[in-house]
Design a protein around this motif. Structure first.
Motif, short mmCIF file in Angstrom:
data_model
loop_
_atom_site.label_atom_id
_atom_site.label_comp_id
_atom_site.label_asym_id
_atom_site.label_seq_id
_atom_site.Cartn_x
_atom_site.Cartn_y
_atom_site.Cartn_z
N ASP A 14 -43.38 -4.09 11.41
CA ASP A 14 -44.18 -3.58 10.14
C ASP A 14 -43.67 -3.68 9.00
O ASP A 14 -44.36 -3.55 7.98
N MET A 15 -42.32 -3.59 8.82
CA MET A 15 -41.82 -3.97 7.50
C MET A 15 -40.70 -5.40 7.76
O MET A 15 -39.43 -5.18 8.06
N GLN A 16 -41.40 -6.27 7.44
CA GLN A 16 -40.88 -7.68 7.80
C GLN A 16 -40.15 -8.37 6.65
O GLN A 16 -40.30 -8.04 5.50
N ALA A 93 -38.00 -9.63 1.21
CA ALA A 93 -38.54 -8.63 2.00
C ALA A 93 -40.29 -8.52 1.47
O ALA A 93 -40.37 -8.57 0.47
N ALA A 94 -40.96 -7.96 2.25
CA ALA A 94 -42.11 -7.52 1.92
C ALA A 94 -42.04 -6.15 1.27
O ALA A 94 -41.18 -5.55 1.57
N PRO A 95 -42.95 -6.23 0.35
CA PRO A 95 -42.99 -4.65 -0.76
C PRO A 95 -43.30 -3.58 0.04
O PRO A 95 -43.14 -2.26 -0.57
N PRO A 97 -45.36 -1.87 3.88
CA PRO A 97 -45.65 -2.22 5.30
C PRO A 97 -46.86 -3.15 5.50
O PRO A 97 -47.77 -2.92 4.86
N GLY A 98 -46.38 -4.23 6.37
CA GLY A 98 -47.53 -5.04 6.60
C GLY A 98 -47.04 -6.18 7.13
O GLY A 98 -46.08 -6.41 8.05
N LYS A 99 -47.75 -7.46 7.26
CA LYS A 99 -47.38 -8.74 7.76
C LYS A 99 -46.97 -9.75 6.84
O LYS A 99 -47.52 -9.79 5.74
N ILE A 100 -46.01 -10.68 6.96
CA ILE A 100 -45.65 -11.75 6.37
C ILE A 100 -46.27 -12.92 6.95
O ILE A 100 -46.13 -13.36 8.11
N LEU A 101 -47.04 -13.79 6.34
CA LEU A 101 -47.92 -15.00 6.91
C LEU A 101 -47.38 -16.18 6.46
O LEU A 101 -47.61 -16.48 5.14
N PRO A 102 -47.01 -16.89 7.06
CA PRO A 102 -46.43 -18.21 6.82
C PRO A 102 -47.68 -19.44 6.59
O PRO A 102 -48.43 -19.39 7.60
N MET A 103 -47.85 -19.91 5.62
CA MET A 103 -48.99 -20.80 5.55
C MET A 103 -48.52 -22.03 5.02
O MET A 103 -47.88 -22.31 4.08
N ASP A 104 -48.88 -23.06 5.84
CA ASP A 104 -48.63 -24.63 5.61
C ASP A 104 -49.95 -25.19 4.94
O ASP A 104 -51.00 -25.19 5.30
N LYS A 111 -54.69 -26.55 -0.85
CA LYS A 111 -54.86 -25.21 -1.64
C LYS A 111 -55.37 -23.97 -0.91
O LYS A 111 -56.07 -24.24 0.21
N LEU A 112 -54.73 -22.75 -1.37
CA LEU A 112 -55.15 -21.59 -0.57
C LEU A 112 -55.38 -20.53 -1.83
O LEU A 112 -54.60 -20.56 -2.71
N ILE A 113 -56.62 -19.90 -1.64
CA ILE A 113 -56.67 -19.06 -2.61
C ILE A 113 -56.35 -17.51 -2.10
O ILE A 113 -56.89 -17.10 -1.02
N CYS A 114 -55.58 -16.75 -2.64
CA CYS A 114 -55.19 -15.28 -2.30
C CYS A 114 -55.24 -14.52 -3.26
O CYS A 114 -55.19 -14.46 -4.48
N GLN A 115 -55.29 -13.04 -2.70
CA GLN A 115 -55.11 -11.89 -3.62
C GLN A 115 -53.89 -11.88 -4.46
O GLN A 115 -53.05 -12.61 -4.54
N LYS A 116 -54.02 -11.53 -5.96
CA LYS A 116 -53.24 -11.79 -6.94
C LYS A 116 -51.87 -11.23 -6.71
O LYS A 116 -50.83 -11.66 -7.28
N ASP A 117 -51.63 -10.17 -5.69
CA ASP A 117 -50.20 -9.59 -5.49
C ASP A 117 -49.72 -9.98 -4.24
O ASP A 117 -48.75 -9.41 -3.75
N SER A 118 -50.22 -10.96 -3.52
CA SER A 118 -49.91 -11.07 -2.08
C SER A 118 -48.83 -12.32 -2.12
O SER A 118 -48.33 -12.32 -0.92
N PHE A 119 -48.85 -13.09 -2.76
CA PHE A 119 -48.06 -14.24 -2.83
C PHE A 119 -46.30 -13.69 -2.78
O PHE A 119 -45.97 -12.73 -3.57
N LEU A 120 -45.52 -14.09 -1.93
CA LEU A 120 -43.99 -13.92 -1.78
C LEU A 120 -43.01 -14.59 -2.00
O LEU A 120 -42.20 -14.59 -2.96
N ALA A 121 -43.46 -16.11 -1.56
CA ALA A 121 -42.49 -16.86 -1.69
C ALA A 121 -43.07 -18.51 -1.34
O ALA A 121 -43.88 -18.15 -0.70
#
Length: 264
Positions: A14-16, A93-95, A97-104, A111-121
């Motif tokens: 839960d805290m990935q 680290a994730a900010p 509790p939740g999941k980190i989703l790897p996207m190729d 192209k991927l459209i995502c929520q403005k605060d969801s990008f991690l790396a």
């Protein structure tokens, strides 16, 4: 491949956090403040935007950084480059509790459209920009989803979702309505707009937002069960009116409240 090819491993439940493996001279970009740890011989550098506009000079980099400000992100991002001779590791680290989703992105049409605060790396070469919605109602009433980020390229990127993540495949013409904050990401072919919930009683007393996101297939949608805005609002609502703990749940706290005592 225009992007650096990186390997990775995700740890936790839960805290990935995600551990990225870098070959010599490979680079990964990340949001400022997401670093957890890194090996020796990794060079960390703060840059404007995502580092893909360097060939356009200072104005190009400034424009890229300015776009990030519109999505509520920092002007700067951080790059991590392996300057050693062997494989090195850096972890993010994730900010919350939740999941980190790897996207190729090479498997998602680039192209991927995502929520403005969801990008991690992401691997260096992935472009992080903004996705303007065509419909004016989306811009004015979209709430958390009003300005979306777009990730473009052919490399690996990591997106964070709060709570439990659900992946849903929409067929041609299939319609899905969700809370705007629960939308994490979607593929580029999804038709996305904002609609009023309808009915004055529903809008005022339904306990939900006034608007929801309407997604029409074909394409893939990723949905989160716990948007950070929902978590933050519950924490704020439960916070004491005057700083400090009120002793909720304790006999002494309840007795002081009953007698009207003032605890400093």
């Amino acid at each position: 491949m225009n992007n650096h090819e990186i390997d990775y491993k995700i740890y936790g439940d839960d805290m990935q956090f995600v551990e990225v493996e870098l070959d010599p001279q490979e680079t990964v970009i990340a949001e400022a403040g997401s670093l957890m740890m890194m090996d020796d011989k990794i060079r960390m550098e703060t840059i404007f935007g995502d580092g893909t506009d360097e060939q356009n000079g200072f104005m190009g980099k400034l424009l890229g950084a300015g776009k990030r400000v519109l999505t509520g992100e920092s002007l700067f991002m951080t790059t991590f480059t392996n300057e050693g001779t062997g494989k090195k590791h850096v972890s993010f680290a994730a900010p919350y509790p939740g999941k980190i989703l790897p996207m190729d992105l090479s498997e998602l049409g680039g192209k991927l459209i995502c929520q403005k605060d969801s990008f991690l790396a992401a691997a260096k070469g992935v472009t992080v920009g903004i996705e303007f919605q065509r419909k004016i109602g989306t811009g004015f009433f979209g709430g958390e989803g009003f300005i979306m980020q777009k990730l473009e390229g052919d490399g690996m990127t990591f997106v964070h979702a709060g709570g439990t993540m659900h992946k849903k495949e929409l067929q041609q013409g299939e319609l899905l309505r969700i809370d705007t904050g629960c939308l994490v990401a979607m593929t580029k072919d999804i038709d996305y707009s904002i609609e009023f919930v309808g009915g004055i009683k529903t809008a005022l007393f339904g306990g939900e937002g006034l608007f929801f996101a309407t997604l029409r297939g074909p394409g893939t949608v990723w949905i989160q069960s716990l948007p950070f805005s929902r978590l933050a609002s519950r924490v704020f609502a439960a916070a004491p009116e005057r700083g400090g703990s009120k002793g909720e749940g304790s006999i002494a706290g309840g007795l002081f409240d009953l007698l009207g005592g003032d605890r400093k």
